[in-house]
Design an enzyme around this catalytic site. Sequence first.
Site, PDB file in Angstrom:
ATOM      1  N   GLY A 269       0.823  -1.199   0.000  1.00  0.00           N
ATOM      2  CA  GLY A 269       0.000   0.000   0.000  1.00  0.00           C
ATOM      3  C   GLY A 269       0.857   1.247   0.000  1.00  0.00           C
ATOM      4  O   GLY A 269       1.989   1.245  -0.487  1.00  0.00           O
TER       5      GLY A 269
ATOM      6  N   GLN B 196       2.669   3.037   2.290  1.00  0.00           N
ATOM      7  CA  GLN B 196       4.027   2.952   2.830  1.00  0.00           C
ATOM      8  C   GLN B 196       4.787   1.771   2.241  1.00  0.00           C
ATOM      9  O   GLN B 196       5.956   1.889   1.891  1.00  0.00           O
ATOM     10  CB  GLN B 196       3.970   2.829   4.350  1.00  0.00           C
ATOM     11  CG  GLN B 196       3.644   4.125   5.078  1.00  0.00           C
ATOM     12  CD  GLN B 196       4.779   5.135   5.028  1.00  0.00           C
ATOM     13  OE1 GLN B 196       5.952   4.792   4.876  1.00  0.00           O
ATOM     14  NE2 GLN B 196       4.427   6.401   5.142  1.00  0.00           N
TER      15      GLN B 196
ATOM     16  N   SER C  88      -4.128 -11.022  -4.020  1.00  0.00           N
ATOM     17  CA  SER C  88      -4.041  -9.577  -3.847  1.00  0.00           C
ATOM     18  C   SER C  88      -3.969  -8.860  -5.188  1.00  0.00           C
ATOM     19  O   SER C  88      -3.232  -9.260  -6.095  1.00  0.00           O
ATOM     20  CB  SER C  88      -2.795  -9.215  -3.028  1.00  0.00           C
ATOM     21  OG  SER C  88      -2.571  -7.819  -3.044  1.00  0.00           O
TER      22      SER C  88
ATOM     23  N   SER D 192      -2.642  -6.128  -5.614  1.00  0.00           N
ATOM     24  CA  SER D 192      -1.364  -5.414  -5.687  1.00  0.00           C
ATOM     25  C   SER D 192      -0.257  -6.255  -6.312  1.00  0.00           C
ATOM     26  O   SER D 192       0.801  -5.729  -6.667  1.00  0.00           O
ATOM     27  CB  SER D 192      -0.923  -4.986  -4.281  1.00  0.00           C
ATOM     28  OG  SER D 192      -1.824  -4.053  -3.732  1.00  0.00           O
TER      29      SER D 192
ATOM     30  N   HIS E  58       4.291   1.449  12.520  1.00  0.00           N
ATOM     31  CA  HIS E  58       3.515   2.046  13.615  1.00  0.00           C
ATOM     32  C   HIS E  58       3.520   1.036  14.755  1.00  0.00           C
ATOM     33  O   HIS E  58       3.479  -0.171  14.529  1.00  0.00           O
ATOM     34  CB  HIS E  58       2.093   2.356  13.153  1.00  0.00           C
ATOM     35  CG  HIS E  58       1.204   2.961  14.197  1.00  0.00           C
ATOM     36  ND1 HIS E  58       1.648   3.943  15.062  1.00  0.00           N
ATOM     37  CD2 HIS E  58      -0.096   2.732  14.529  1.00  0.00           C
ATOM     38  CE1 HIS E  58       0.648   4.300  15.861  1.00  0.00           C
ATOM     39  NE2 HIS E  58      -0.411   3.571  15.561  1.00  0.00           N
TER      40      HIS E  58
ATOM     41  N   GLY F  97       3.372   7.664   2.011  1.00  0.00           N
ATOM     42  CA  GLY F  97       4.236   6.866   1.158  1.00  0.00           C
ATOM     43  C   GLY F  97       4.633   7.535  -0.141  1.00  0.00           C
ATOM     44  O   GLY F  97       5.790   7.442  -0.577  1.00  0.00           O
TER      45      GLY F  97
ATOM     46  N   GLU G 275      -9.805  27.843   3.289  1.00  0.00           N
ATOM     47  CA  GLU G 275      -8.637  28.658   3.632  1.00  0.00           C
ATOM     48  C   GLU G 275      -7.776  28.041   4.739  1.00  0.00           C
ATOM     49  O   GLU G 275      -6.705  28.561   5.053  1.00  0.00           O
ATOM     50  CB  GLU G 275      -9.087  30.065   4.025  1.00  0.00           C
ATOM     51  CG  GLU G 275      -9.678  30.835   2.841  1.00  0.00           C
ATOM     52  CD  GLU G 275      -9.905  32.309   3.139  1.00  0.00           C
ATOM     53  OE1 GLU G 275      -9.294  32.831   4.089  1.00  0.00           O
ATOM     54  OE2 GLU G 275     -10.683  32.941   2.411  1.00  0.00           O
TER      55      GLU G 275
END
Length: 346
Positions: free
Chosen positions: A27, A29, A52, A54, A109, A135, A232
């Site tokens: 993903g 990172q 997957s 990916s 993490h 990432g 803003e």
Amino acid sequence: MPAKVYTEKDADLSVLKGKTLAVLGFGSQGHAHARNLKDSGFTVLVGLYKGSKSADVAKKLGFEVVETGEAVKRADVFLVALPDMKQADVWEKDIAPNLSKGKTALFIHGLAIHFGLITAPKGVDVGLIAPKGPGHTVRSQFVAGQGVPALIGVAPGSSKNTKKVALAWARGIGSAKAGVIETTFKEETETDLFGEQAVLCGGASALVQAGFEVLVEAGYQPEMAYFECLHELKLIVDLMVQKGISGMRFSISETAKYGDITRGPRVITPATKREMKKILKEIQTGKFTKEWVKEYKGGLKNYNKLLAAGEKHQIEKTGERLRSLMPWVPKANIKGKAAEFEANSK
């Protein structure tokens, strides 16, 4: 006392020389770490669950893609780049059976380790390598010959070599060019959760919505409320990031500055700070993590209900229309990206 900042001279890449590295997950990172380490000359496996989406992406980028367990078995050092709430199940099913003495597990993490969702066996080192940026920035800064600052840490019971491995990994992804700060799993986890909940996400989102509601309820056009309370905000945050709070104040009008220093404390009051301290206590005691684990395992019913309510807020419809008038604002299919992320994180 200011924290020591480690740089490339403190990180010995030879610590990883001849070793097989693996990144579990591809993903935000995960892909950045894998690509940067590969470009730094290391052998990098990508570990993914069977099926997957990916996998094809990683293969096209030149990576050998294997199932998670196989990646752990073959790797000397591996990075767990998976969502917090998926780590424990993947650890039990795919990682733990393939661990052996001398391997090093790195995390981006510390939640799963710090709060005991995962326990590494004796002889397996556990470290932390947490770039302080998304990432895509970790990757783009590396390509530009620069880097994103990062945190490193060593879990209790790990060998002294773990710090050297974490520093070498940090250099391999480019972070040592910017600076690496040593922390602990406890400090990284608790400050990260607090920042997300009280300031960066929870605090900022609630403040923006409340300001929008006050103006609309007072009879002002929602478009005006959106511009003043959300649009803003980026200008102010960018100034803070570039120059700090004092530097931001230097760049705004005297009228805005006077309103800032006299009215800001009336919004963020001692009562607000007391509530922040309660939030921190819930994080420190593990109450938040237990609540989050229970919610996740229970099917995310309240989580989805609250997200859906947020999506229906008037500020979202107003913003969608106004952003269509601003071609310079990047457009993104958030729901599509969210679905893709969820699919790739299973």
